[in-house]
Design a protein around this motif. Structure first.
Motif, PDB file in Angstrom:
ATOM      1  N   SER A  13       0.910  -0.800  -0.160  1.00  0.00           N
ATOM      2  CA  SER A  13       0.203   0.444   0.214  1.00  0.00           C
ATOM      3  C   SER A  13       0.967   1.586  -0.471  1.00  0.00           C
ATOM      4  N   VAL A  14       2.058   0.894   0.408  1.00  0.00           N
ATOM      5  CA  VAL A  14       2.893   2.381   0.188  1.00  0.00           C
ATOM      6  C   VAL A  14       3.427   2.253  -0.844  1.00  0.00           C
ATOM      7  N   SER A  15       3.518   2.944  -2.187  1.00  0.00           N
ATOM      8  CA  SER A  15       3.957   3.257  -2.865  1.00  0.00           C
ATOM      9  C   SER A  15       5.630   3.244  -2.615  1.00  0.00           C
ATOM     10  N   LEU A  16       6.454   2.111  -3.691  1.00  0.00           N
ATOM     11  CA  LEU A  16       8.210   2.912  -3.592  1.00  0.00           C
ATOM     12  C   LEU A  16       8.549   4.252  -4.230  1.00  0.00           C
ATOM     13  N   ASP A  17       7.263   4.484  -5.060  1.00  0.00           N
ATOM     14  CA  ASP A  17       7.710   5.930  -5.806  1.00  0.00           C
ATOM     15  C   ASP A  17       7.649   6.126  -4.391  1.00  0.00           C
ATOM     16  N   VAL A  18       6.717   6.637  -4.214  1.00  0.00           N
ATOM     17  CA  VAL A  18       6.330   7.612  -2.828  1.00  0.00           C
ATOM     18  C   VAL A  18       7.543   8.169  -1.710  1.00  0.00           C
ATOM     19  N   VAL A  19       7.984   6.565  -1.624  1.00  0.00           N
ATOM     20  CA  VAL A  19       8.714   6.755  -0.483  1.00  0.00           C
ATOM     21  C   VAL A  19      10.203   6.982  -0.914  1.00  0.00           C
ATOM     22  N   GLU A  20      10.761   7.245  -2.441  1.00  0.00           N
ATOM     23  CA  GLU A  20      11.397   7.764  -3.272  1.00  0.00           C
ATOM     24  C   GLU A  20      11.476   8.957  -3.334  1.00  0.00           C
ATOM     25  N   GLU A  21       9.855   9.541  -3.061  1.00  0.00           N
ATOM     26  CA  GLU A  21      10.197  10.902  -3.138  1.00  0.00           C
ATOM     27  C   GLU A  21      10.136  11.654  -2.067  1.00  0.00           C
ATOM     28  N   PHE A  22       9.365  11.275  -0.699  1.00  0.00           N
ATOM     29  CA  PHE A  22       9.772  11.729   0.332  1.00  0.00           C
ATOM     30  C   PHE A  22      11.316  11.300   0.716  1.00  0.00           C
ATOM     31  N   MET A  23      12.188  10.128   0.733  1.00  0.00           N
ATOM     32  CA  MET A  23      13.361  10.764   0.552  1.00  0.00           C
ATOM     33  C   MET A  23      14.566  11.814   0.233  1.00  0.00           C
ATOM     34  N   TYR A  24      13.627  12.093  -1.146  1.00  0.00           N
ATOM     35  CA  TYR A  24      14.121  13.009  -2.022  1.00  0.00           C
ATOM     36  C   TYR A  24      13.968  14.296  -1.332  1.00  0.00           C
ATOM     37  N   ARG A  25      13.139  14.158  -1.193  1.00  0.00           N
ATOM     38  CA  ARG A  25      12.581  15.900  -0.499  1.00  0.00           C
ATOM     39  C   ARG A  25      13.702  15.940   0.878  1.00  0.00           C
ATOM     40  N   HIS A  26      13.442  15.103   1.555  1.00  0.00           N
ATOM     41  CA  HIS A  26      14.235  15.126   2.904  1.00  0.00           C
ATOM     42  C   HIS A  26      15.641  15.653   2.637  1.00  0.00           C
ATOM     43  N   SER A  27      16.237  14.756   2.430  1.00  0.00           N
ATOM     44  CA  SER A  27      17.713  14.615   1.651  1.00  0.00           C
ATOM     45  C   SER A  27      17.483  16.466   1.186  1.00  0.00           C
ATOM     46  N   ARG A  28      16.519  16.956   0.341  1.00  0.00           N
ATOM     47  CA  ARG A  28      16.994  18.103  -0.301  1.00  0.00           C
ATOM     48  C   ARG A  28      17.000  19.050   0.904  1.00  0.00           C
ATOM     49  N   ASP A  29      15.925  19.105   1.774  1.00  0.00           N
ATOM     50  CA  ASP A  29      15.879  19.323   2.810  1.00  0.00           C
ATOM     51  C   ASP A  29      17.038  19.571   4.323  1.00  0.00           C
ATOM     52  N   VAL A  30      17.669  18.478   4.300  1.00  0.00           N
ATOM     53  CA  VAL A  30      18.737  18.889   4.923  1.00  0.00           C
ATOM     54  C   VAL A  30      19.560  19.620   4.213  1.00  0.00           C
ATOM     55  N   VAL A  31      19.522  19.438   3.053  1.00  0.00           N
ATOM     56  CA  VAL A  31      21.024  19.804   2.043  1.00  0.00           C
ATOM     57  C   VAL A  31      20.641  21.709   1.625  1.00  0.00           C
ATOM     58  N   ASN A  32      19.400  21.989   2.057  1.00  0.00           N
ATOM     59  CA  ASN A  32      18.893  23.387   1.770  1.00  0.00           C
ATOM     60  C   ASN A  32      19.186  24.592   3.400  1.00  0.00           C
ATOM     61  N   ARG A  33      19.660  23.332   4.677  1.00  0.00           N
ATOM     62  CA  ARG A  33      19.654  24.309   5.726  1.00  0.00           C
ATOM     63  C   ARG A  33      21.384  23.676   5.857  1.00  0.00           C
ATOM     64  N   LEU A  34      21.420  22.967   5.180  1.00  0.00           N
ATOM     65  CA  LEU A  34      23.990  23.175   5.338  1.00  0.00           C
ATOM     66  C   LEU A  34      24.003  24.214   4.459  1.00  0.00           C
ATOM     67  N   ARG A  35      23.194  24.391   3.529  1.00  0.00           N
ATOM     68  CA  ARG A  35      23.595  25.639   3.190  1.00  0.00           C
ATOM     69  C   ARG A  35      22.907  27.072   3.203  1.00  0.00           C
TER      70      ARG A  35
END
Length: 177
Positions: A13-35
């Motif tokens: 019921s949890v699509s891998l596309d949803v997981v991938e999108e979440f992980m991508y956005r989360h990693s971008r958030d971490v990079v943005n905070r560091l930036r």
């Protein structure tokens, strides 16, 4: 209880596309905070005088509306996940001192409640930084690179809340208080 990876393997019921999108956005958030932190540090270095600063984030800033939206209340939250051996020192909860100082002074100057929520195992220690006494102390072992500046909050000024009760506790604290 299954490990989170196992759940994702067997729960279709949890699509891998949803997981991938979440992980991508989360990693971008971490990079943005560091930036942003690096940009602010670069800006500080360009200043004519060396000004000491400490940069931190706030995990959540919430605004509540009252009286049909005419009045507002701001509340900040910091969530920590810590091992028992790190967080609990005698009758104290121990957290990063510089970050705690920043959050404490921010709450004082802004006039807002600022809650720390420290997860230790299946329990949480919760307190309002404006209402809990704090002792700042350098501690640790220099040879193990654990010597640092810490804030020590007496456990008597914290609420110990079990995992399954945290939502109810916060509802009582924040929405009915």
């Amino acid at each position: 209880m299954m490990a989170s990876r196992t759940v994702l393997v067997y729960d279709f019921s949890v699509s891998l596309d949803v997981v991938e999108e979440f992980m991508y956005r989360h990693s971008r958030d971490v990079v943005n905070r560091l930036r942003l932190s690096r940009i602010l540090e670069s800006a500080r270095r360009l200043a004519p005088e060396r000004v000491p600063v400490y940069i931190s984030d706030v995990d959540a800033l919430m605004m509540q509306y009252y009286d049909g939206g005419r009045r507002r209340r701001f509340i900040a939250f910091e969530l920590k996940n810590m091992r028992k051996s790190v967080a609990l020192k005698g009758s104290y909860v121990k957290v990063n001192g510089k970050q705690y100082e920043l959050h404490y002074y921010f709450s004082q100057m802004a006039g807002i409640d600022f809650y720390y929520i420290v997860r230790v195992g299946d329990s949480y220690y919760v307190w309002n930084v404006k209402r809990a006494p704090v002792e700042f102390k350098w501690m640790g072992d220099r040879s193990k690179s654990t010597y640092d500046y810490y804030a020590l909050i007496p456990r008597d000024f914290t609420a110990k809340v079990e995992d399954e009760e945290l939502a109810f506790f916060l509802s009582e604290l924040v929405f009915k208080g």
